[in-house]
Design a protein around this motif. Sequence first.
Motif, PDB file in Angstrom:
ATOM      1  N   ARG A 139       0.825  -1.210   0.000  1.00 54.22           N
ATOM      2  CA  ARG A 139       0.000   0.000   0.000  1.00 54.22           C
ATOM      3  C   ARG A 139       0.858   1.258   0.000  1.00 54.22           C
ATOM      4  O   ARG A 139       0.523   2.256  -0.638  1.00 54.22           O
ATOM      5  CB  ARG A 139      -0.950   0.011   1.190  1.00 54.22           C
ATOM      6  CG  ARG A 139      -1.996  -1.098   1.168  1.00 54.22           C
ATOM      7  CD  ARG A 139      -3.130  -0.802   2.152  1.00 54.22           C
ATOM      8  NE  ARG A 139      -3.882   0.370   1.739  1.00 54.22           N
ATOM      9  CZ  ARG A 139      -4.905   0.354   0.900  1.00 54.22           C
ATOM     10  NH1 ARG A 139      -5.324  -0.790   0.370  1.00 54.22           N
ATOM     11  NH2 ARG A 139      -5.530   1.466   0.576  1.00 54.22           N
ATOM     12  N   ASP A 140       1.966   1.231   0.724  1.00 57.92           N
ATOM     13  CA  ASP A 140       2.854   2.397   0.791  1.00 57.92           C
ATOM     14  C   ASP A 140       4.197   2.132   0.130  1.00 57.92           C
ATOM     15  O   ASP A 140       5.114   2.950   0.240  1.00 57.92           O
ATOM     16  CB  ASP A 140       3.079   2.790   2.260  1.00 57.92           C
ATOM     17  CG  ASP A 140       1.797   3.182   2.962  1.00 57.92           C
ATOM     18  OD1 ASP A 140       1.035   3.984   2.380  1.00 57.92           O
ATOM     19  OD2 ASP A 140       1.546   2.677   4.066  1.00 57.92           O
ATOM     20  N   GLY A 141       4.310   1.011  -0.545  1.00 60.24           N
ATOM     21  CA  GLY A 141       5.582   0.634  -1.147  1.00 60.24           C
ATOM     22  C   GLY A 141       5.515   0.612  -2.656  1.00 60.24           C
ATOM     23  O   GLY A 141       4.980   1.535  -3.292  1.00 60.24           O
ATOM     24  N   LEU A 142       6.042  -0.458  -3.243  1.00 59.93           N
ATOM     25  CA  LEU A 142       6.058  -0.612  -4.697  1.00 59.93           C
ATOM     26  C   LEU A 142       4.710  -1.179  -5.136  1.00 59.93           C
ATOM     27  O   LEU A 142       4.427  -2.355  -4.948  1.00 59.93           O
ATOM     28  CB  LEU A 142       7.195  -1.545  -5.115  1.00 59.93           C
ATOM     29  CG  LEU A 142       8.610  -1.078  -4.759  1.00 59.93           C
ATOM     30  CD1 LEU A 142       9.622  -2.172  -5.053  1.00 59.93           C
ATOM     31  CD2 LEU A 142       8.966   0.209  -5.501  1.00 59.93           C
ATOM     32  N   ASN A 143       3.876  -0.338  -5.710  1.00 57.81           N
ATOM     33  CA  ASN A 143       2.510  -0.776  -6.024  1.00 57.81           C
ATOM     34  C   ASN A 143       2.107  -0.488  -7.465  1.00 57.81           C
ATOM     35  O   ASN A 143       0.925  -0.418  -7.787  1.00 57.81           O
ATOM     36  CB  ASN A 143       1.508  -0.146  -5.056  1.00 57.81           C
ATOM     37  CG  ASN A 143       1.720   1.350  -4.874  1.00 57.81           C
ATOM     38  OD1 ASN A 143       1.921   2.076  -5.843  1.00 57.81           O
ATOM     39  ND2 ASN A 143       1.685   1.807  -3.622  1.00 57.81           N
ATOM     40  N   ARG A 144       3.069  -0.373  -8.351  1.00 54.96           N
ATOM     41  CA  ARG A 144       2.780  -0.095  -9.753  1.00 54.96           C
ATOM     42  C   ARG A 144       1.888  -1.164 -10.379  1.00 54.96           C
ATOM     43  O   ARG A 144       1.012  -0.867 -11.202  1.00 54.96           O
ATOM     44  CB  ARG A 144       4.089  -0.006 -10.526  1.00 54.96           C
ATOM     45  CG  ARG A 144       3.930   0.263 -12.021  1.00 54.96           C
ATOM     46  CD  ARG A 144       5.295   0.486 -12.667  1.00 54.96           C
ATOM     47  NE  ARG A 144       5.176   0.783 -14.083  1.00 54.96           N
ATOM     48  CZ  ARG A 144       5.197  -0.128 -15.046  1.00 54.96           C
ATOM     49  NH1 ARG A 144       5.327  -1.417 -14.735  1.00 54.96           N
ATOM     50  NH2 ARG A 144       5.094   0.221 -16.313  1.00 54.96           N
ATOM     51  N   ASN A 145       2.090  -2.410 -10.004  1.00 53.55           N
ATOM     52  CA  ASN A 145       1.366  -3.518 -10.632  1.00 53.55           C
ATOM     53  C   ASN A 145       0.104  -3.915  -9.872  1.00 53.55           C
ATOM     54  O   ASN A 145      -0.510  -4.925 -10.207  1.00 53.55           O
ATOM     55  CB  ASN A 145       2.280  -4.744 -10.735  1.00 53.55           C
ATOM     56  CG  ASN A 145       3.472  -4.504 -11.636  1.00 53.55           C
ATOM     57  OD1 ASN A 145       3.358  -3.818 -12.640  1.00 53.55           O
ATOM     58  ND2 ASN A 145       4.622  -5.053 -11.279  1.00 53.55           N
ATOM     59  N   HIS A 146      -0.297  -3.158  -8.895  1.00 57.70           N
ATOM     60  CA  HIS A 146      -1.329  -3.606  -7.973  1.00 57.70           C
ATOM     61  C   HIS A 146      -2.729  -3.111  -8.337  1.00 57.70           C
ATOM     62  O   HIS A 146      -2.940  -2.466  -9.366  1.00 57.70           O
ATOM     63  CB  HIS A 146      -0.934  -3.223  -6.552  1.00 57.70           C
ATOM     64  CG  HIS A 146       0.191  -4.046  -6.020  1.00 57.70           C
ATOM     65  ND1 HIS A 146       1.470  -3.944  -6.508  1.00 57.70           N
ATOM     66  CD2 HIS A 146       0.230  -5.015  -5.066  1.00 57.70           C
ATOM     67  CE1 HIS A 146       2.261  -4.798  -5.874  1.00 57.70           C
ATOM     68  NE2 HIS A 146       1.527  -5.462  -5.000  1.00 57.70           N
ATOM     69  N   LEU A 301      -3.510   3.543  -6.269  1.00 55.88           N
ATOM     70  CA  LEU A 301      -2.455   3.860  -5.319  1.00 55.88           C
ATOM     71  C   LEU A 301      -1.486   4.834  -5.988  1.00 55.88           C
ATOM     72  O   LEU A 301      -1.532   5.034  -7.206  1.00 55.88           O
ATOM     73  CB  LEU A 301      -1.747   2.577  -4.900  1.00 55.88           C
ATOM     74  CG  LEU A 301      -2.641   1.556  -4.190  1.00 55.88           C
ATOM     75  CD1 LEU A 301      -2.006   0.168  -4.214  1.00 55.88           C
ATOM     76  CD2 LEU A 301      -2.926   1.994  -2.760  1.00 55.88           C
ATOM     77  N   PRO A 302      -0.580   5.442  -5.216  1.00 52.61           N
ATOM     78  CA  PRO A 302       0.321   6.438  -5.829  1.00 52.61           C
ATOM     79  C   PRO A 302       1.104   5.915  -7.024  1.00 52.61           C
ATOM     80  O   PRO A 302       1.351   6.655  -7.980  1.00 52.61           O
ATOM     81  CB  PRO A 302       1.256   6.808  -4.667  1.00 52.61           C
ATOM     82  CG  PRO A 302       0.429   6.596  -3.441  1.00 52.61           C
ATOM     83  CD  PRO A 302      -0.431   5.396  -3.742  1.00 52.61           C
ATOM     84  N   GLY A 303       1.470   4.635  -7.004  1.00 52.39           N
ATOM     85  CA  GLY A 303       2.299   4.102  -8.078  1.00 52.39           C
ATOM     86  C   GLY A 303       1.548   3.595  -9.283  1.00 52.39           C
ATOM     87  O   GLY A 303       2.173   3.257 -10.301  1.00 52.39           O
ATOM     88  N   ASN A 304       0.208   3.508  -9.210  1.00 55.56           N
ATOM     89  CA  ASN A 304      -0.523   2.943 -10.349  1.00 55.56           C
ATOM     90  C   ASN A 304      -1.700   3.800 -10.806  1.00 55.56           C
ATOM     91  O   ASN A 304      -2.647   3.288 -11.419  1.00 55.56           O
ATOM     92  CB  ASN A 304      -0.981   1.510 -10.055  1.00 55.56           C
ATOM     93  CG  ASN A 304      -1.997   1.413  -8.921  1.00 55.56           C
ATOM     94  OD1 ASN A 304      -2.556   2.414  -8.481  1.00 55.56           O
ATOM     95  ND2 ASN A 304      -2.234   0.205  -8.444  1.00 55.56           N
ATOM     96  N   VAL A 305      -1.613   5.096 -10.558  1.00 58.12           N
ATOM     97  CA  VAL A 305      -2.666   6.004 -11.033  1.00 58.12           C
ATOM     98  C   VAL A 305      -2.836   5.871 -12.546  1.00 58.12           C
ATOM     99  O   VAL A 305      -3.954   5.972 -13.083  1.00 58.12           O
ATOM    100  CB  VAL A 305      -2.330   7.456 -10.640  1.00 58.12           C
ATOM    101  CG1 VAL A 305      -3.318   8.427 -11.270  1.00 58.12           C
ATOM    102  CG2 VAL A 305      -2.321   7.612  -9.122  1.00 58.12           C
ATOM    103  N   PHE A 306      -1.745   5.629 -13.244  1.00 56.06           N
ATOM    104  CA  PHE A 306      -1.779   5.512 -14.701  1.00 56.06           C
ATOM    105  C   PHE A 306      -2.699   4.392 -15.183  1.00 56.06           C
ATOM    106  O   PHE A 306      -3.175   4.412 -16.324  1.00 56.06           O
ATOM    107  CB  PHE A 306      -0.368   5.266 -15.247  1.00 56.06           C
ATOM    108  CG  PHE A 306       0.157   3.876 -14.988  1.00 56.06           C
ATOM    109  CD1 PHE A 306       0.029   2.875 -15.934  1.00 56.06           C
ATOM    110  CD2 PHE A 306       0.752   3.557 -13.768  1.00 56.06           C
ATOM    111  CE1 PHE A 306       0.501   1.597 -15.693  1.00 56.06           C
ATOM    112  CE2 PHE A 306       1.223   2.283 -13.520  1.00 56.06           C
ATOM    113  CZ  PHE A 306       1.101   1.292 -14.481  1.00 56.06           C
ATOM    114  N   LYS A 307      -2.963   3.394 -14.309  1.00 58.83           N
ATOM    115  CA  LYS A 307      -3.773   2.255 -14.734  1.00 58.83           C
ATOM    116  C   LYS A 307      -5.215   2.639 -15.052  1.00 58.83           C
ATOM    117  O   LYS A 307      -5.871   1.968 -15.858  1.00 58.83           O
ATOM    118  CB  LYS A 307      -3.773   1.167 -13.653  1.00 58.83           C
ATOM    119  CG  LYS A 307      -2.596   0.225 -13.686  1.00 58.83           C
ATOM    120  CD  LYS A 307      -2.894  -1.001 -12.824  1.00 58.83           C
ATOM    121  CE  LYS A 307      -1.770  -2.005 -12.848  1.00 58.83           C
ATOM    122  NZ  LYS A 307      -2.136  -3.254 -12.150  1.00 58.83           N
TER     123      LYS A 307
END
Length: 328
Positions: A139-146, A301-307
């Motif tokens: 949730r606060d880490g690496l979440n690009r694929n989540h 999440l911050p890392g996967n807004v692009f999804k």
Amino acid sequence: MTPFTYAKPSSIDQAVQLAGPGARFIAGGTNLLDLMKENVARPAQLIDINDLPLRDISPTPDGGLRIGALVSNAELAWNPLVEQGYPLLAQAILAGASPQLRNMASTGGNLLQRTRCLYFYDTATPCNKRAPGSGCPARDGLNRNHAILGASPLCVAVHPSDMCVALAALEARVIVRGRSGERCVAFADFHRLPGDTPERDNTLADDELILAIELPAPRFAAYSHYLKVRDRASYAFALVSVAAALELDGSAIRTLHVALGGVAHKPWRDAALERQVVGQPATADTYTHFADSLLRAARPLPGNVFKVRLARNAIVRALIQAQRGKCQ
């Protein structure tokens, strides 16, 4: 690797009797063996089901297709009945893994794949799916694929299968047997969202074995498309995938089914929303409005807004391609 016992039953009944909380069925093993090597999965017993009579692909009385749980992904993708009646399923299977893995992986095992979340595989980190109550560092880490849909505070992992996304769009059924008998599970009810028990991926009981997958009579052979968006063209899991299936009345939509992969803990579909577009024109504007509505509940999440934007564009593109027909 944790020590385990091994059994190879000669009948389905015997396999079911051996099953239990500490046991795992193994067929192709393309995911389970990886999990065992990493000490993510520690079964006390492996039950090898490869000798069971679950390798047939045969028509059903209602005009559909029954696929045995031990049919390999490669056999299924290249089967003439699948290629002709369910090209969406063939496309999805061929978009996944590698030829070597498709030769080994079983149809039933594909349904039971576990997430490829980095934290789930790393036993040095917390993970509510692997160790309930330990936390979700994604949730606060690496979440690009989540996940962007259907996640919970306890888990944001996504389901990795391509095949399952197509099966969700095709409204497959899963036939399972346990010690209390046989039952049929609608595909939409087979996998679970994480909720407060993210360690549970599906609705199988500990003693239940997948016997087969049943597909209804073909409806989308003419107009369907599987689109997978990934970081590289070979052997990568989806950032977003779309199984799109249409029936048309001239230029109007008679039926629309869309399932998404790479965005949730299970293949994501909204049948009620699909019914709202029945009778509307089969145009890019209709598809765009549908995509916006389907993604309205997205919580990136911050890392996967692009999804969110990626999924919107992929839905529209997949539906346009499906409308062009299987020969395009």
